[in-house]
Structure formats: C-alpha cells, structure tokens
Design an enzyme around this catalytic site. Structure first.
Site, mmCIF file in Angstrom:
data_model
loop_
_atom_site.group_PDB
_atom_site.id
_atom_site.type_symbol
_atom_site.label_atom_id
_atom_site.label_comp_id
_atom_site.label_asym_id
_atom_site.label_seq_id
_atom_site.Cartn_x
_atom_site.Cartn_y
_atom_site.Cartn_z
ATOM 1 C CG HIS A 1 113.678 92.538 -4.495
ATOM 2 N ND1 HIS A 1 114.846 93.095 -4.026
ATOM 3 C CD2 HIS A 1 114.051 91.523 -5.322
ATOM 4 C CE1 HIS A 1 115.889 92.452 -4.540
ATOM 5 N NE2 HIS A 1 115.427 91.486 -5.316
ATOM 6 C CG HIS B 1 108.805 99.626 -3.072
ATOM 7 N ND1 HIS B 1 107.632 99.495 -3.806
ATOM 8 C CD2 HIS B 1 109.151 100.936 -3.182
ATOM 9 C CE1 HIS B 1 107.309 100.673 -4.328
ATOM 10 N NE2 HIS B 1 108.210 101.541 -3.960
ATOM 11 C CG HIS C 1 115.143 86.932 -4.105
ATOM 12 N ND1 HIS C 1 116.295 87.204 -3.391
ATOM 13 C CD2 HIS C 1 115.166 87.756 -5.192
ATOM 14 C CE1 HIS C 1 116.984 88.145 -4.020
ATOM 15 N NE2 HIS C 1 116.325 88.489 -5.111
ATOM 16 C CD GLU C 2 112.208 88.478 -7.634
ATOM 17 O OE1 GLU C 2 112.159 89.715 -7.518
ATOM 18 O OE2 GLU C 2 113.214 87.874 -8.045
#
Length: 230
Positions: free
Chosen positions: A103, A107, A99-100
């Site tokens: 991100h 970005h 999940h991270e």
C-alpha cells in the site's frame, strides 16, 4: 414494514458469507502464524527492509495494538503493524507486513484505484450512516417527498458499495506487490511463497465477502422500496 419482511434472507445470506470469510482468514492466519520464516525476520524488519529497498525512506514502521489491525496510513506515511505481526517471525506476519508495504508503494506511485478510494472515503462514510435512516424516514412519509428521500437513501448506500468495490483492486494489487518483492528479494524462499499467498488470499476474501454482503443489502433496499411503490 422495513423491519419485518422476507428480504431479511438477503441479510442473513450476507452475514453467512462475511462470517465464513472471516473464519477462513482466522484459521489460515492461525495455521501459518506458527510457522517461522527461514531467515527469522520479524514483521517490522521485513517492512523496513522492503521500504528501504524500494527507496521509501520517508515511510516509517510503527506498532499498533490489536490483532490483525495492520494498516498503512497515507496521511502520516506509516506502516502500522499489530501484535500478530510487528515482532513476530511467522510466515503469516511476513506476508501481512509486506502487504502493508504494498500500500505504501501504491501511495508513492499514485496508484489510481488507491487515489479513487481515498476520494470516496467521505462519501462512503456518509452513505453507510445515512442510507437506512433516510429510507426509514421515507417509509413513513408519502407522495413525491417519500420517493425522493428513499431514492436519496439508496444513492447514499450505493456510495458505500462503490467504495468497497474500488477497494478490491487496491487490496489484490498490494498483495501481488508483496509476493513479488518477497520472492525477488529473497526475504522468503521459494518454498515459503505458497504459504504467504495462501494467507494473503484468505485476507483478500474478506473484502470480496464485504462487497457481496453490501450488494445483497443494496438489493434488499431496492426490493423493499419497489414493493412499497407497488
């Protein structure tokens, strides 16, 4: 007075929603943190594998202390994994790590909702700190000045609410990216994917609960000021 009124029921309802979502996340994560993924990969290894497979060689994976303090930091381009994730081989740890990384992909691709959230951060911080003091100050004043200050307080709090609303698509999109990559890359087997989705959905519910609680708080502030004007 702002301190004693019937609208406190809205605050209580918001607190119940928030606590229920947090309890759901805690119980779900605890359940799947005991189930080891078939390949025995740690959260750190999964994150590094995903980042490299997506060509993100300028993003590093770091350890951060705490429980579920995992986050992606766009300023340093780091995926930060907590005690429950970094060296853990559970399905829950794999899901959070992926999940991270989602991100990080947002970005890298200049995902619009993420950019919007980043721009709103200063406004949201100011709004969450200044809203209630401004409204309380306005309550003790009178006339046009009082109404203006109260309205400024409500607008300030609205900025914080907008930030949380914009956060929803950012979080859900990161989770969807995570599941797609875990499945397509074979990091998790098809039988392990549903468990990962369950963990990520439970995490996403905490953001939904935060939005609901903030909207209830905003409604309370509007009702208080409306009753005062009447």
């Amino acid at each position: 007075m702002i301190f004693y009124d019937s609208t406190y029921i809205l605050i209580i309802l918001g607190a119940i929603i928030t606590l229920a979502a947090q309890a759901k996340l805690t119980s779900t994560f605890s359940k799947y943190s005991t189930i080891r993924n078939a390949r025995g990969l740690t959260g750190k290894e999964v994150a590094e594998q995903i980042l490299r497979s997506q060509g993100l060689y300028d993003v590093t994976v770091r350890y951060v202390p705490g429980n579920l303090s995992d986050h992606y930091d766009p300023s340093s381009k780091t995926v930060n994994l907590s005690d429950a994730t970094y060296n853990k081989t559970s399905i829950a740890a794999v899901g959070v790590a992926a999940h991270e990384c989602g991100h990080a992909l947002q970005h890298d691709e200049n995902y619009v909702p993420l950019q919007m959230r980043t721009l709103i951060v200063p406004v949201a911080r100011f709004g969450s700190m200044a809203a209630v003091p401004l409204i309380i100050l306005g309550m003790f004043l009178s006339g046009t000045t009082s109404q203006l200050i109260i309205q400024l307080g409500i607008i300030a709090f609205l900025g914080a609410v907008i930030f949380q609303v914009v956060t929803l698509p950012v979080e859900y999109n990161a989770s969807n990216r995570a599941v797609d990559i875990l499945e397509s890359s074979g990091i998790l087997s098809s039988s392990e994917i549903p468990a990962t989705k369950t963990v990520l959905n439970a995490a996403a519910l905490t953001y939904v609960a935060a939005v609901a609680a903030s909207l209830l708080q905003l409604l309370r502030l509007v009702l208080i000021t409306s009753n005062r004007n009447e």
